[in-house]
Design a protein around this motif. Structure first.
Motif, PDB file in Angstrom:
ATOM      1  N   LYS A  27      -0.181   6.508   5.954  1.00 30.40           N
ATOM      2  CA  LYS A  27      -0.138   7.566   6.981  1.00 30.40           C
ATOM      3  C   LYS A  27      -1.482   8.277   7.152  1.00 30.40           C
ATOM      4  O   LYS A  27      -1.664   9.051   8.082  1.00 30.40           O
ATOM      5  CB  LYS A  27       0.939   8.597   6.611  1.00 30.40           C
ATOM      6  CG  LYS A  27       2.347   8.065   6.812  1.00 30.40           C
ATOM      7  CD  LYS A  27       3.390   9.120   6.425  1.00 30.40           C
ATOM      8  CE  LYS A  27       4.691   8.467   5.983  1.00 30.40           C
ATOM      9  NZ  LYS A  27       5.209   9.045   4.717  1.00 30.40           N
ATOM     10  N   MET A  28      -2.415   8.046   6.211  1.00 31.20           N
ATOM     11  CA  MET A  28      -3.701   8.764   6.294  1.00 31.20           C
ATOM     12  C   MET A  28      -4.599   8.181   7.376  1.00 31.20           C
ATOM     13  O   MET A  28      -4.450   7.037   7.763  1.00 31.20           O
ATOM     14  CB  MET A  28      -4.462   8.618   4.957  1.00 31.20           C
ATOM     15  CG  MET A  28      -3.959   9.472   3.846  1.00 31.20           C
ATOM     16  SD  MET A  28      -4.890   9.087   2.330  1.00 31.20           S
ATOM     17  CE  MET A  28      -3.795   9.832   1.118  1.00 31.20           C
ATOM     18  N   LYS A  65      -9.752  18.837  -0.530  1.00 31.14           N
ATOM     19  CA  LYS A  65      -8.366  18.571  -0.165  1.00 31.14           C
ATOM     20  C   LYS A  65      -8.102  17.069  -0.017  1.00 31.14           C
ATOM     21  O   LYS A  65      -7.083  16.562  -0.499  1.00 31.14           O
ATOM     22  CB  LYS A  65      -8.046  19.291   1.149  1.00 31.14           C
ATOM     23  CG  LYS A  65      -6.601  19.176   1.581  1.00 31.14           C
ATOM     24  CD  LYS A  65      -6.360  20.026   2.810  1.00 31.14           C
ATOM     25  CE  LYS A  65      -4.947  19.932   3.303  1.00 31.14           C
ATOM     26  NZ  LYS A  65      -4.740  20.857   4.447  1.00 31.14           N
ATOM     27  N   LEU A  66      -9.038  16.369   0.627  1.00 30.40           N
ATOM     28  CA  LEU A  66      -8.840  14.932   0.829  1.00 30.40           C
ATOM     29  C   LEU A  66      -8.674  14.204  -0.496  1.00 30.40           C
ATOM     30  O   LEU A  66      -7.727  13.440  -0.691  1.00 30.40           O
ATOM     31  CB  LEU A  66     -10.029  14.328   1.606  1.00 30.40           C
ATOM     32  CG  LEU A  66     -10.122  14.677   3.090  1.00 30.40           C
ATOM     33  CD1 LEU A  66     -11.358  14.034   3.713  1.00 30.40           C
ATOM     34  CD2 LEU A  66      -8.864  14.195   3.822  1.00 30.40           C
ATOM     35  N   ILE A  67      -9.600  14.450  -1.424  1.00 34.37           N
ATOM     36  CA  ILE A  67      -9.552  13.730  -2.701  1.00 34.37           C
ATOM     37  C   ILE A  67      -8.308  14.133  -3.498  1.00 34.37           C
ATOM     38  O   ILE A  67      -7.671  13.303  -4.149  1.00 34.37           O
ATOM     39  CB  ILE A  67     -10.864  13.944  -3.509  1.00 34.37           C
ATOM     40  CG1 ILE A  67     -12.050  13.391  -2.717  1.00 34.37           C
ATOM     41  CG2 ILE A  67     -10.773  13.283  -4.877  1.00 34.37           C
ATOM     42  CD1 ILE A  67     -13.424  13.692  -3.304  1.00 34.37           C
ATOM     43  N   ILE A  73       0.855  -1.199   0.000  1.00 34.12           N
ATOM     44  CA  ILE A  73       0.000   0.000   0.000  1.00 34.12           C
ATOM     45  C   ILE A  73       0.889   1.248   0.000  1.00 34.12           C
ATOM     46  O   ILE A  73       1.877   1.314   0.724  1.00 34.12           O
ATOM     47  CB  ILE A  73      -0.912   0.011   1.243  1.00 34.12           C
ATOM     48  CG1 ILE A  73      -1.796  -1.253   1.296  1.00 34.12           C
ATOM     49  CG2 ILE A  73      -1.759   1.278   1.305  1.00 34.12           C
ATOM     50  CD1 ILE A  73      -2.898  -1.298   0.259  1.00 34.12           C
ATOM     51  N   ARG A  74       0.535   2.238  -0.821  1.00 34.13           N
ATOM     52  CA  ARG A  74       1.279   3.493  -0.902  1.00 34.13           C
ATOM     53  C   ARG A  74       1.563   4.067   0.489  1.00 34.13           C
ATOM     54  O   ARG A  74       0.671   4.074   1.344  1.00 34.13           O
ATOM     55  CB  ARG A  74       0.435   4.511  -1.684  1.00 34.13           C
ATOM     56  CG  ARG A  74       0.926   4.808  -3.085  1.00 34.13           C
ATOM     57  CD  ARG A  74      -0.145   5.494  -3.899  1.00 34.13           C
ATOM     58  NE  ARG A  74      -0.792   6.624  -3.204  1.00 34.13           N
ATOM     59  CZ  ARG A  74      -1.915   7.203  -3.602  1.00 34.13           C
ATOM     60  NH1 ARG A  74      -2.498   6.792  -4.720  1.00 34.13           N
ATOM     61  NH2 ARG A  74      -2.440   8.204  -2.941  1.00 34.13           N
ATOM     62  N   SER A  75       2.768   4.585   0.668  1.00 32.15           N
ATOM     63  CA  SER A  75       3.143   5.042   2.016  1.00 32.15           C
ATOM     64  C   SER A  75       2.305   6.237   2.460  1.00 32.15           C
ATOM     65  O   SER A  75       1.991   6.380   3.645  1.00 32.15           O
ATOM     66  CB  SER A  75       4.634   5.361   2.075  1.00 32.15           C
ATOM     67  OG  SER A  75       4.896   6.495   1.273  1.00 32.15           O
ATOM     68  N   ASP A  76       1.910   7.109   1.517  1.00 28.78           N
ATOM     69  CA  ASP A  76       1.087   8.259   1.932  1.00 28.78           C
ATOM     70  C   ASP A  76      -0.286   7.787   2.425  1.00 28.78           C
ATOM     71  O   ASP A  76      -0.857   8.370   3.354  1.00 28.78           O
ATOM     72  CB  ASP A  76       0.958   9.286   0.794  1.00 28.78           C
ATOM     73  CG  ASP A  76       0.298   8.716  -0.454  1.00 28.78           C
ATOM     74  OD1 ASP A  76       0.695   7.614  -0.899  1.00 28.78           O
ATOM     75  OD2 ASP A  76      -0.610   9.357  -0.987  1.00 28.78           O
TER      76      ASP A  76
END
Ligand code: PLP
Length: 345
Positions: free
Chosen positions: A8-9, A108-110, A2-5
């Motif tokens: 962290k979400m 912002k989230l999307i 899974i993407r690291s960003d």
């Protein structure tokens, strides 16, 4: 894997609300009249749920287009306007997404989910919008898309028409004017639609939040392009059938909306009279106000069975701010009673 960003979400949290009076999410507080509930049930019972939905949704688009005074080829339906925001951010050229701040969090989230850049332009202290500031950031950050919520959430105010118009006329990228609160407002920006200016609307706030149906109004060529990346069956058969049925009874919603707007003015006046409260003008179905200790007030209301939205901590300019959705008369009275007790003069 899974993407690291993404690791962290944190996921979008919807607060637990069982047993609470819900004045936190800009929902219409009224149910349908009982006879209409029955008619709707009968209507839905005949829907062919064994078949995939109508993918082009022409008849529903025609119905909506007629209601709004546009053409059906200017309409794109989405599973809530959230899906449409995602489609727009998927389709925009590379470049920064510019939003005033504070505003609706989904922009912002999307943007982040899609690993795009975002740049936020602070609103003035009274939450007003300065077109020059926004246009300046658009140039500096090489923006490709701007979102303007008119009226804005979570501040509730409607920005000056001239400021919105200046941005629409002077920015060359996509300008999305989000009219989620149009039913409670007294101005629409439909006239601004152009080859790059798009209007977004939704049936959520007027009383169909559970159906998840929003739509864009735009130039037919933009709609054509967005349709290429729309999930083929994004609106389910029950939503299509229910929305089509309910829009034939829009007088019911019109009456509810009139009531909500009148109650908004009453609650505004009551809040205005409380010495410890600063309430902001609103053209939406909620009121945002500042109090001496938002966390404490929020908890007091919650422990008395009333859920509102605590904006404290979400943005520097929303320090000690709370947001309350206009409810029924009884709910509003209860809210005002609790608030008066919680913030003595
Ligand atoms: C609530 C809200 C939406 C979301 O609408 P849905 O159609 O329910 O996804 C969009 N924009 C703004 C500004 C909102 O406050």
């Amino acid at each position: 894997m899974i993407r690291s960003d993404i690791r962290k979400m944190r996921s979008y949290s919807v607060p637990e609300h069982q047993g609470l009076i819900k004045l936190d999410a800009m929902e219409n507080p009224y149910l349908l009249p009982e006879a209409l509930q029955q008619d709707l049930a009968t209507h839905l019972s005949k829907v062919a749920i064994n078949r995939y939905p109508d993918s082009s949704m022409l008849s529903l688009r025609e119905q909506i287009a007629k209601r709004d005074g546009v053409n059906a080829n200017q309409i794109l339906l989405g599973n809530g306007s959230d899906e449409l925001i995602q489609l727009l951010l998927l389709s925009a050229e590379s470049g920064t997404c510019v939003v005033p701040s504070p505003t609706f969090v989904m922009y912002k989230l999307i943007t982040k989910w899609l690993q795009r850049q975002i740049s936020e332009v602070p609103l003035a202290k009274d939450f007003s919008l300065n077109a020059k500031d926004v246009l300046h950031v658009c140039v500096r950050e090489k923006a490709s898309i701007v979102f303007l919520a008119c009226p804005n959430n979570p501040t509730g105010n409607l920005w000056d028409q001239d400021e919105v118009t200046k941005i629409a006329k002077n920015f060359g990228g996509l300008v999305v004017i989000d009219e989620a609160y149009l039913p409670f407002s007294d101005h629409q920006f439909l006239d601004l639609i152009s080859h790059n200016v798009i209007i977004s609307r939704t049936f959520s706030k007027m009383g169909m939040a559970g159906l998840r149906l929003g739509y864009l109004i735009a130039d037919p060529s933009i709609i054509d392009h967005l349709n290429k990346i729309r999930m083929p069956y994004n609106i389910n058969v029950l939503t299509q059938a229910a929305a089509s049925f309910l829009l034939k009874h829009s007088d019911v919603f019109d009456a509810q909306i009139k009531d909500i707007c009148e109650n908004r003015e009453k609650v505004f006046q009551s809040l205005h009279q409380l010495t410890n409260i600063d309430v902001y003008p609103s053209k939406s179905n909620f009121l945002t106000f500042r109090c001496p200790d938002a966390n404490a007030t929020f908890e007091t209301l919650k422990s008395n069975g009333l859920l509102i939205k605590n904006l404290h901590g979400s943005h520097p300019s929303l320090k000690n701010c709370l947001r309350v959705t206009i409810g029924t008369n009884d709910e509003n009275d209860y809210f005002l009673q609790l608030l008066t007790e919680a913030t003595p003069a």
